[in-house]
Scaffold this active site. Sequence first.
Site, short mmCIF file in Angstrom:
data_model
loop_
_atom_site.label_atom_id
_atom_site.label_comp_id
_atom_site.label_asym_id
_atom_site.label_seq_id
_atom_site.Cartn_x
_atom_site.Cartn_y
_atom_site.Cartn_z
N SER A 73 0.87 -1.18 0.00
CA SER A 73 0.00 0.00 0.00
C SER A 73 0.90 1.23 0.00
CB SER A 73 -0.87 0.02 1.26
OG SER A 73 -1.56 1.24 1.40
N TYR A 89 -1.93 -0.56 10.54
CA TYR A 89 -2.04 -0.93 9.13
C TYR A 89 -0.78 -0.51 8.38
CZ TYR A 89 -3.88 -1.16 4.36
OH TYR A 89 -4.06 -1.46 3.02
N LYS A 128 2.04 -2.85 6.34
CA LYS A 128 2.38 -2.67 4.93
C LYS A 128 3.84 -2.24 4.74
CE LYS A 128 -1.58 -3.89 3.20
NZ LYS A 128 -1.72 -5.13 2.39
#
Length: 258
Positions: A143, A156, A160
Amino acid sequence: MDEPLKGRIAIVTGGARGIGRGIALELARAGADVLLADLLDAPLAKTANDVRELGRRAALAKVDVTQSAQVDAMIAQAIGELGGLDILVNCAGVISIHPVSELTEKDWDFVMDVNAKGTFLGCKAALPHLRAQRRGRIINVASIAGKEGFPNLAHYSASKFAVVGFTNALAKEVAREGITVNAICPGIVRTYMWDRLADEWKNAGESVEESWQRHQLTLIPQGRAQTPEDMGRLAVFFATMDNVTGQAVNVDGGFTFH
């Protein structure tokens, strides 16, 4: 029709919907047969039917990517049912939205287990087969949050960032074995995840749709969101290139620079 991946066999985790679905369909359009792995039965069956309508074979596997035995069985199924494995796409991913002060250990573990550990387990399970045939493509879905932190998404982003670093390190480990390892870094794509973010970040009196439109118009220099198909086209590029490895490429309409 040009089919640069004709005769190749791919696995796509998280292949039922969203970015995983877009990648699976683009690989099929390029000629690959696809094993779709997910925990969502109905969307998984629909994507499999769409792959078959493109003239390719499709297999289905219900897989929790955090469980090594299930991931090992997924690799074995692709080899047994479809006849091999050439391309592994680790796309299964989850998100939750919390500031660090409210982030629980359970939230942290869930996101890290699916996004980072799931990628590791998929790569580890596939490597013996890819090494034996001295050829393979591993494509991990990271991401832009794997290159730049975002508030309320620290866990998160951490997961990533881990995928990006893991991708680069593994690429160097297998660089002389005919295996490439690259990462796709999606920007703003209208998926279930981004609907949740648009809801979380909407202004007072703003609908989710209005929030979504505002975010893509204000954050993306091109003024339009990216699509699952965009990610699929980059996956096809990675799958066909012999000398591109260790890269984490943004597909974000100019949102980020690095």
